[in-house]
Design an enzyme around this catalytic site. Sequence first.
Site, short mmCIF file in Angstrom:
data_model
loop_
_atom_site.label_atom_id
_atom_site.label_comp_id
_atom_site.label_asym_id
_atom_site.label_seq_id
_atom_site.Cartn_x
_atom_site.Cartn_y
_atom_site.Cartn_z
CG HIS A 384 -7.55 -4.00 -1.54
ND1 HIS A 384 -8.57 -3.87 -2.08
CD2 HIS A 384 -6.57 -4.10 -2.73
CE1 HIS A 384 -8.57 -4.37 -3.27
NE2 HIS A 384 -7.38 -4.59 -3.57
CB SER A 385 -8.77 -0.30 -3.15
OG SER A 385 -9.25 0.61 -4.04
CG LEU A 386 -11.47 4.95 -0.44
CD1 LEU A 386 -10.83 5.89 -0.97
CD2 LEU A 386 -13.02 4.62 -0.62
CB SER A 388 -3.89 2.08 0.98
OG SER A 388 -4.55 2.63 -0.44
CG PHE A 554 -2.33 -5.04 0.02
CD1 PHE A 554 -1.08 -5.06 0.32
CD2 PHE A 554 -2.82 -6.00 0.45
CE1 PHE A 554 -0.36 -5.67 1.01
CE2 PHE A 554 -2.39 -6.78 1.49
CZ PHE A 554 -1.04 -6.85 1.83
#
Length: 765
Positions: A384-386, A388, A554
């Site tokens: 998720h976010s960083l 990923s 995500f």
Amino acid sequence: MSSSQGDKGAPSQAAPNNNTQDPFDNPTQTAGTFSTPDAQVPPESGEASPSSTFSFEMLDMESVPPPYQEVQPHWFFCRRADDNISWLPFSREDSDKLENTLNSVRNKEEDVVVAVDGERYDVHVKERKRYAVYWEQAPTEVRRCTWFYKGDKDTRFMPYSEDFSTRLEEAYMIAVTLDEWKRKLDFPTGETVILHNPKLIMQYQPIGLQDDWVSSPSEQTRPRTVKRGVDNIFVEIPDGEPENVDHLVFMVHGIGPACDLRFRSIIQCVNDFRSASLSLLATHYKWAQQDGQVGRVEFLPVNWHSALHGDATGVDEDIQRITLPSISRLRHFTNDTLLDLFFYNSPTYCQTIVDTVALEINRLHALFKQRHPEFSGAVSVVGHSLGSLILFDLLTNQRNGSRSREGVPSGELSSKNSDTLEQTLIRLGLQQYLSTLQAENLDLESLALCQDSDLRDIGIPLGPRKKILNYIKRKWLPEDCKVSAVQQGQESEVPPYGTGDGNQSPGSTSQQSHFHREQSVTSAVDYEYFDVGIGQVSIDYPQLAFHPQTFFAFGSPIGMFLTVRGLKRIDPNYSFPTCKSFYNIYHPYDPVAYRIEPMIVSEVDVEPMLIPHHKGRKRMHLELKDSLTRMSMDLKNNVLGSLRTAWQSFTRLPVAALPPVEEGGATNDRNAQDQEAQVPAAADVEAESSESAEQTEQPEIKMGMLNGGRRIDFVLQEKPIESFNEYLFAIQSHLCYWESEDTALLLLKEIYDKLGVALEQPQQC
């Protein structure tokens, strides 16, 4: 006989009524009405007549106590959140498992450990403690619960301690056996419990134990409602999880310690995502579960924030020393959350982050295999976010010996001698020239030094020569590139920015250098031959202990970071060395998310794939929007068609002016021409209609090998309330994935499609 029983019971029954009737609420007064036998006895007779007994049974059949039966316990565990304490029940399967274990070791001294909650927690039965297995968490108290209470302002029943419950159960057993109610039970703490009847039991607290902030004496004397057994209280007992695990998923969080607007940790958010997946399995894979084809998917959190901001790095102390004292809360939020983006681009802390993520994933994987030795499923990763971006960089720098490009099998060499000349020629389909090269005592290292003229002199034709030289060019870094790098004043210890050597591991320098080539100014960057960390520092990327099946991103900023690193295009033939599936999932209003597909197919403007609603349809406002679009297009086409028809009718000759019948051939030709003129007009309308229909459908376009030729970008459907103001819900959109059933269903569909289990239609569930 009944009269004497009534006389004996009168003093013990009257005393509680006289002492407690005025301060109590209506439930206590009602209890006195239902539990006083004297009210059923006529004044002129000391004994109850059969008719009065019959009328008593008719008034309240439930007041007749059933024979005593031992209470069935249920096990609960305590959850503490700030100052709030709540008790949550185990599933019936776990509770029965704990009860059976306790009965088997009751007379033994050694403690016994029972795995609960999908084996993510261990309960020490004798110690009455619950310990987390996969992550750090303070142990929580566990109780074998039989009696519960709820105050006037409480929202749920709370369990008594086991000792307190034992005394209540003993008093209840005596009352039922002797059929003597209105029993008063005093405790050393000053609390009093009165058993009015089997259905009404109240606890009264002494005034000294009441809250000092109560406003009136009546509030001080309000009793607690007491219930016996978990079946008599309102509590939702969770369903047990299937024992068989079909797939394992590791979930990596983004910046900061909190993952949603409620400031919950990655552990709590993953718990919600796991619960959503279990509910979806029960509805969308119902028949497959009943047939034993589907078990469950296990989701485990990967926490790297605590290691970065812990005492080992000391970064928080260093940042705190230089932080201004003003707007302290905002600065604390910035230091604890937003700075993670900068830490990931620093030469020191980026290494800490990737090491923590990889080591934690490998540790969790090994521990899971240890606790589930029968597990034979695949493993996927979610970022998720960083998180990923961290996984993207890790997966790109994994090593695998069976990687392919442009249809020609080729292996990644961990060192110059890790592969033989024979294996290389077999991969290139040139094994017939092995004897020719061996006759010249050539191996891979010496072959890399050969030029076209050298291979021509030993009798290798033009086509095979080009294959060999192209392979060497792509897989081996020429020495002149190294010399030019040194001449530019770039030191060998720290690879230069923008050369493609960023993020190289010292242990795999030779391997990473095989993929380097100079970037052309006019051509797009070929992603396969550049390290991921263009513009980053030298990073020693650790290797995962498994090959992930699928990578789900995500709300991912991967596309933005790759562009900032100087990457303009991803080669369509590129794929992760050890992971063959990649999904970029995002909310349309997510301010952090970026697309991936335009970097692969830049010549075509392709809309992202719309993720279906978990109930099997589009959201109502999106359906209405599509309907209005189609209606306007159809109206436009109909108007244009009508205008064409009117114009053709206006320009057509009248019937009376047509030539005579004997010239029918010419007439037929004219009619044929008119019909031909009408057909193109109608065809134009149909063509426009078909074009509008094609615009609404997703075209079939090959998206390269990053996801095996399938689509990569998948967009969620916004909620109706979110469509009113996309700015208002922007931050929430970035944090919505943990509770998104649509996202969870997409993961389950991808996982079980590869297992050969089809998704069931919602109407069949």
